[in-house]
Write an enzyme that holds these catalytic residues in place. Sequence first.
Site, PDB file in Angstrom:
ATOM      1  N   GLY A 198      -1.710  11.976  -7.607  1.00  0.00           N
ATOM      2  CA  GLY A 198      -3.095  12.009  -8.068  1.00  0.00           C
ATOM      3  C   GLY A 198      -3.476  10.747  -8.828  1.00  0.00           C
ATOM      4  N   ALA A 199      -4.586  10.823  -9.603  1.00  0.00           N
ATOM      5  CA  ALA A 199      -5.193   9.640 -10.235  1.00  0.00           C
ATOM      6  C   ALA A 199      -5.384   8.575  -9.156  1.00  0.00           C
ATOM      7  CB  ALA A 199      -4.337   9.139 -11.396  1.00  0.00           C
ATOM      8  N   HIS A 239      -6.416   5.908  -6.318  1.00  0.00           N
ATOM      9  CA  HIS A 239      -7.113   4.623  -6.231  1.00  0.00           C
ATOM     10  C   HIS A 239      -7.087   4.167  -4.780  1.00  0.00           C
ATOM     11  CE1 HIS A 239      -3.070   3.079  -6.003  1.00  0.00           C
ATOM     12  NE2 HIS A 239      -2.782   3.514  -7.217  1.00  0.00           N
ATOM     13  N   HIS A 282      -3.807   4.548  -2.688  1.00  0.00           N
ATOM     14  CA  HIS A 282      -3.555   5.878  -2.126  1.00  0.00           C
ATOM     15  C   HIS A 282      -4.459   6.114  -0.914  1.00  0.00           C
ATOM     16  CE1 HIS A 282      -2.613   6.702  -6.538  1.00  0.00           C
ATOM     17  NE2 HIS A 282      -1.491   7.071  -5.945  1.00  0.00           N
ATOM     18  N   LYS A 286       4.307  -0.699  -2.195  1.00  0.00           N
ATOM     19  CA  LYS A 286       4.292  -0.905  -3.654  1.00  0.00           C
ATOM     20  C   LYS A 286       5.570  -0.356  -4.305  1.00  0.00           C
ATOM     21  CE  LYS A 286       2.628  -0.837  -7.931  1.00  0.00           C
ATOM     22  NZ  LYS A 286       2.615   0.508  -8.417  1.00  0.00           N
ATOM     23  N   GLN A 321      11.600   3.191  -3.635  1.00  0.00           N
ATOM     24  CA  GLN A 321      11.336   4.554  -3.154  1.00  0.00           C
ATOM     25  C   GLN A 321      11.386   4.595  -1.626  1.00  0.00           C
ATOM     26  OE1 GLN A 321       8.247   7.281  -4.888  1.00  0.00           O
ATOM     27  NE2 GLN A 321       7.041   6.536  -3.185  1.00  0.00           N
ATOM     28  N   SER A 372      -2.328   0.550  -9.409  1.00  0.00           N
ATOM     29  CA  SER A 372      -1.379   1.558  -9.879  1.00  0.00           C
ATOM     30  C   SER A 372      -2.150   2.539 -10.765  1.00  0.00           C
ATOM     31  CB  SER A 372      -0.272   0.893 -10.708  1.00  0.00           C
ATOM     32  OG  SER A 372       0.400   1.870 -11.481  1.00  0.00           O
ATOM     33  N   SER A 373      -1.765   3.798 -10.687  1.00  0.00           N
ATOM     34  CA  SER A 373      -2.420   4.786 -11.569  1.00  0.00           C
ATOM     35  C   SER A 373      -2.180   4.420 -13.023  1.00  0.00           C
ATOM     36  CB  SER A 373      -1.865   6.186 -11.299  1.00  0.00           C
ATOM     37  OG  SER A 373      -2.006   6.505  -9.936  1.00  0.00           O
TER      38      SER A 373
HETATM   39  P1  AMP Z   1       1.971   7.815  -6.656  1.00  0.00           P
HETATM   40  O1  AMP Z   1       0.750   8.664  -6.787  1.00  0.00           O
HETATM   41  O2  AMP Z   1       2.062   6.714  -7.648  1.00  0.00           O
HETATM   42  O3  AMP Z   1       3.232   8.623  -6.514  1.00  0.00           O
HETATM   43  O4  AMP Z   1       1.798   7.067  -5.263  1.00  0.00           O
HETATM   44  C1  AMP Z   1       1.632   7.786  -4.065  1.00  0.00           C
HETATM   45  C2  AMP Z   1       1.799   6.849  -2.918  1.00  0.00           C
HETATM   46  O5  AMP Z   1       0.838   5.804  -2.981  1.00  0.00           O
HETATM   47  C3  AMP Z   1       3.191   6.166  -2.902  1.00  0.00           C
HETATM   48  O6  AMP Z   1       3.685   6.139  -1.579  1.00  0.00           O
HETATM   49  C4  AMP Z   1       2.869   4.787  -3.417  1.00  0.00           C
HETATM   50  O7  AMP Z   1       3.778   3.809  -2.959  1.00  0.00           O
HETATM   51  C5  AMP Z   1       1.485   4.565  -2.838  1.00  0.00           C
HETATM   52  N1  AMP Z   1       0.797   3.507  -3.588  1.00  0.00           N
HETATM   53  C6  AMP Z   1       0.653   3.429  -4.929  1.00  0.00           C
HETATM   54  N2  AMP Z   1       0.030   2.283  -5.260  1.00  0.00           N
HETATM   55  C7  AMP Z   1      -0.223   1.621  -4.110  1.00  0.00           C
HETATM   56  C8  AMP Z   1      -0.822   0.359  -3.786  1.00  0.00           C
HETATM   57  N3  AMP Z   1      -1.301  -0.437  -4.726  1.00  0.00           N
HETATM   58  N4  AMP Z   1      -0.899   0.016  -2.483  1.00  0.00           N
HETATM   59  C9  AMP Z   1      -0.401   0.829  -1.511  1.00  0.00           C
HETATM   60  N5  AMP Z   1       0.173   2.016  -1.749  1.00  0.00           N
HETATM   61  C10 AMP Z   1       0.271   2.411  -3.030  1.00  0.00           C
END
Ligand code: AMP
Length: 283
Positions: free
Chosen positions: A31-32, A34, A37, A149, A153, A185-186
């Site tokens: 969530g959060a 951007h 995502h 990013k 992972q 980034s969130s």
């Molecule tokens: P998170 O909500 O931080 O767990 O991220 C969910 C997914 O979004 C993960 O696969 C992240 O790698 C991807 N993600 C987060 N930030 C970015 C970004 N700036 N560009 C592309 N994918 C992203």
Amino acid sequence: MLLCKTVSEMHDACRSLRNAEHTLGLVPTMGALHAGHLSLATAARAQNDAVAASIFVNPMQFGPHEDYEAYPRDFDEDYHKLESAGVHVLFAPSAEDMFPPGNTTYVDTGDLGSRLDGASRPGHFRGVATIVARLFHIVRPDRAYFGQKDAAQVAVLRRMVRDLNFPVQLVVCPIVREHDGLALSSRNRYLTSVERRRALILSQALAAVGQLVEQRETRAEVLQAAMRQTFAADREVRVDYAAVVDPETLLPVEDIFGGALIAVATWIGSTRLIDNLLITPRS
Ligand code: AMP
């Protein structure tokens, strides 16, 4: 967009989507949301007949002194963003539903899970792999979308899919950045305006490496020295790692001729940020 709040609702919704449609893509998130995502959702929409997304702030991937409680949560806004991106079903379970009392089964990510972020965040990748494995079982997607990013992972999940024979294709989408280079980034919303400017040091360190690579430099130690030099310009920045590694094993390489992952993690104030540059093999 259908909202499922329990594992059994999601299970049923995905089963009927798979029966009615042909292919199902999954976009796991915390969530959060951007534009990073949403780029995953857009890619999933383009490549599948139906798209499922999940929002779950996974307690298992946060350390005891990390920001689980403070992690930004903005469900209504996220819901509308995913609906506008064409997602068909959203899974937003509670922690109790995902991890009922008495849960004892985890995915062990081995040595791989203790490299890069896994070194400074013990247990992080075990938590990530466990939740993603569960999502794969609940949704049974044909394709699952992750961001470059989070490069470590990606390595851990690729290995999990291979080792545990998950019938899913991982699709890795490019890093989405702000106009000035900061990777979305969130956690960027934790930054003060001064820290927001200082955070550019991550993409600057990677840009310095990128320039050297363009000039055909291949020695890891030279690339690392360039990153160290960039980080030295800000005495307050705390570097967690600035590494030149193999993208699959996350082990250090001496030369990037065969391709490499240049990965950085730093604390800007109390916010830990990561970024990376993937170098393709020289032909
Ligand atoms: P998170 O909500 O931080 O767990 O991220 C969910 C997914 O979004 C993960 O696969 C992240 O790698 C991807 N993600 C987060 N930030 C970015 C970004 N700036 N560009 C592309 N994918 C992203």
